[in-house]
Design a protein around this motif. Structure first.
Motif, PDB file in Angstrom:
ATOM      1  N   SER A  70       0.826  -1.204   0.000  1.00 16.30           N
ATOM      2  CA  SER A  70       0.000   0.000   0.000  1.00 16.30           C
ATOM      3  C   SER A  70       0.863   1.258   0.000  1.00 16.30           C
ATOM      4  O   SER A  70       0.458   2.289  -0.550  1.00 16.30           O
ATOM      5  N   PHE A 154      -4.302   3.234  -3.194  1.00 14.86           N
ATOM      6  CA  PHE A 154      -5.605   3.233  -2.561  1.00 14.86           C
ATOM      7  C   PHE A 154      -6.396   2.029  -3.075  1.00 14.86           C
ATOM      8  O   PHE A 154      -6.744   1.967  -4.260  1.00 14.86           O
ATOM      9  N   LYS A 158     -10.877   2.093  -0.006  1.00 22.48           N
ATOM     10  CA  LYS A 158     -10.213   3.374  -0.293  1.00 22.48           C
ATOM     11  C   LYS A 158     -10.050   3.600  -1.803  1.00 22.48           C
ATOM     12  O   LYS A 158      -9.687   4.705  -2.223  1.00 22.48           O
ATOM     13  N   CYS A 159     -10.286   2.558  -2.607  1.00 20.07           N
ATOM     14  CA  CYS A 159     -10.107   2.693  -4.048  1.00 20.07           C
ATOM     15  C   CYS A 159     -11.031   3.780  -4.582  1.00 20.07           C
ATOM     16  O   CYS A 159     -12.216   3.848  -4.234  1.00 20.07           O
ATOM     17  N   LYS A 161     -10.318   6.976  -4.081  1.00 21.33           N
ATOM     18  CA  LYS A 161     -10.134   8.149  -3.229  1.00 21.33           C
ATOM     19  C   LYS A 161      -8.762   8.790  -3.376  1.00 21.33           C
ATOM     20  O   LYS A 161      -8.436   9.719  -2.639  1.00 21.33           O
ATOM     21  N   ALA A 162      -7.955   8.309  -4.326  1.00 17.67           N
ATOM     22  CA  ALA A 162      -6.607   8.861  -4.473  1.00 17.67           C
ATOM     23  C   ALA A 162      -6.651  10.357  -4.776  1.00 17.67           C
ATOM     24  O   ALA A 162      -5.908  11.143  -4.172  1.00 17.67           O
ATOM     25  N   ALA A 165      -7.626  12.317  -1.736  1.00 18.25           N
ATOM     26  CA  ALA A 165      -6.519  12.364  -0.781  1.00 18.25           C
ATOM     27  C   ALA A 165      -5.459  13.363  -1.212  1.00 18.25           C
ATOM     28  O   ALA A 165      -4.947  14.141  -0.397  1.00 18.25           O
ATOM     29  N   ASP A 212      -4.988   4.625  -7.661  1.00 16.52           N
ATOM     30  CA  ASP A 212      -6.086   3.750  -7.265  1.00 16.52           C
ATOM     31  C   ASP A 212      -5.851   2.379  -7.887  1.00 16.52           C
ATOM     32  O   ASP A 212      -5.297   2.268  -8.990  1.00 16.52           O
ATOM     33  N   ASP A 220      -3.911  -3.006   3.383  1.00 18.22           N
ATOM     34  CA  ASP A 220      -4.354  -1.621   3.483  1.00 18.22           C
ATOM     35  C   ASP A 220      -3.230  -0.849   4.160  1.00 18.22           C
ATOM     36  O   ASP A 220      -2.237  -1.421   4.629  1.00 18.22           O
ATOM     37  N   PHE A 260      -7.840   8.651   5.581  1.00 16.57           N
ATOM     38  CA  PHE A 260      -7.633   7.606   4.582  1.00 16.57           C
ATOM     39  C   PHE A 260      -6.894   6.402   5.174  1.00 16.57           C
ATOM     40  O   PHE A 260      -6.642   5.428   4.475  1.00 16.57           O
TER      41      PHE A 260
END
Length: 308
Positions: A70, A154, A158-159, A161-162, A165, A212, A220, A260
């Motif tokens: 990650s 991410f 979280k995928c 959300k890059a 972030a 992502d 994670d 995140f």
């Protein structure tokens, strides 16, 4: 001063790993070693080192956290680092293979070093300690990048959300800018069109990358790789703590997690310096003081250092 420093959590191998990495990369060295005594993890070695002229820190603090992809480190083998675009390309290609062989020995290859659509030479490997590295032969055209760039991936919930972030981090850090932004297109399932295939951005003169990935991953963000922010004063610490901390249960000893799940250490540059030059008694007093804190209190740490 490098304001943001990658910090690596090892079980017992921090000294060994720092020496290994310093032997692998150019312009690298171990700069300082100290031991924090009587912590909940026992006596912990803390190592400061430089890789390709960039600062890192590492700690041996028990088997609580394990490295995963990650957060990886992208290593740019730019021909311009080795000479002119013509002569440097040969040297860069030789160097990337040399470094790859050292990192891959005893490790795990995630993407074989080979030619890809985005680079003539690229590979992704977890070294023998589990830390992930992306080695890439960089196109020398365009704006240069540092040799080593922390890269955030991410995945899972979280995928996608890059980009959020990146914009969040750009808003938090005062000296920041966006670099490149490349998105997934149609037909690149399971990745969703428009999400971030690759982007890079600068925070306080430190470059980062983000992407992502909608593929199934069993990992994670965790504390194994954190980002240490060297603050000038208590106001600086208060600012970053308030902006970044999103999980109260993760606040401990200057550590926090953002919304995140990325771990940060909000530290004092002055106290970091004192911890590298102080006596054993001073280091022990400061260590015990830190163990009682969530957000660091510089005045109390200075009092502990002075024995007040």
């Amino acid at each position: 001063m490098q304001k943001i420093i990658p910090h690596l959590w090892f079980d017992k191998e921090a000294k060994e790993a720092a020496a290994f990495y310093a032997s692998v990369f150019p312009d690298s060295r171990v700069t300082h070693l100290t031991t924090l005594e009587n912590t909940p993890s026992g006596d912990c070695d803390v190592v400061s080192f430089e890789l390709w002229n960039q600062k890192f820190m590492a700690i041996s603090a028990g088997p609580l956290f394990k490295f995963n992809p990650s957060i990886s480190f992208m290593v740019n083998f730019d021909p311009l680092l080795f000479g002119s675009p013509e002569t440097g390309k040969k040297d860069a290609r030789e160097k990337i293979d040399m470094v790859w062989n050292k990192l891959a020995e005893g490790g795990n290859v995630l993407m074989p070093i080979d030619k890809y659509p985005f680079s003539e030479r690229y590979g992704w490997v977890q070294d023998k300690y589990g830390l992930s590295w992306q080695l890439i032969l960089t196109n020398p055209e365009g704006e240069s990048r540092p040799a080593i760039v922390p890269s955030l991936m991410f995945v899972g919930s979280k995928c996608g959300k890059a980009e959020e972030a990146i914009n969040f981090y750009l808003s938090v850090f005062k000296h920041s800018k966006l670099g490149g932004m490349y998105r997934y297109g149609k037909g690149q399932e399971p990745d969703q069109e428009g999400t971030v295939m690759f982007a890079d951005f600068m925070l306080e003169n430190t470059w980062f990358a983000a992407m992502d990935s909608a593929h199934e991953h069993k990992f994670d963000f965790n504390e194994a790789v954190s980002l240490l922010v060297n603050c000038e004063d208590q106001q600086d610490i208060d600012y970053y703590w308030q902006k970044l901390s999103a999980l109260p249960e993760s606040e401990e000893c200057g550590w926090l997690k953002d919304k995140f799940g990325v771990s940060w250490q909000i530290s004092s540059a002055d106290m970091e310096e004192k911890m590298s030059t102080g006596t054993r008694e001073q280091i022990n007093r400061v260590t015990q003081a830190v163990l009682t804190m969530k957000k660091l209190d510089i005045a109390k740490l200075k009092a502990a250092y002075d024995g007040a």
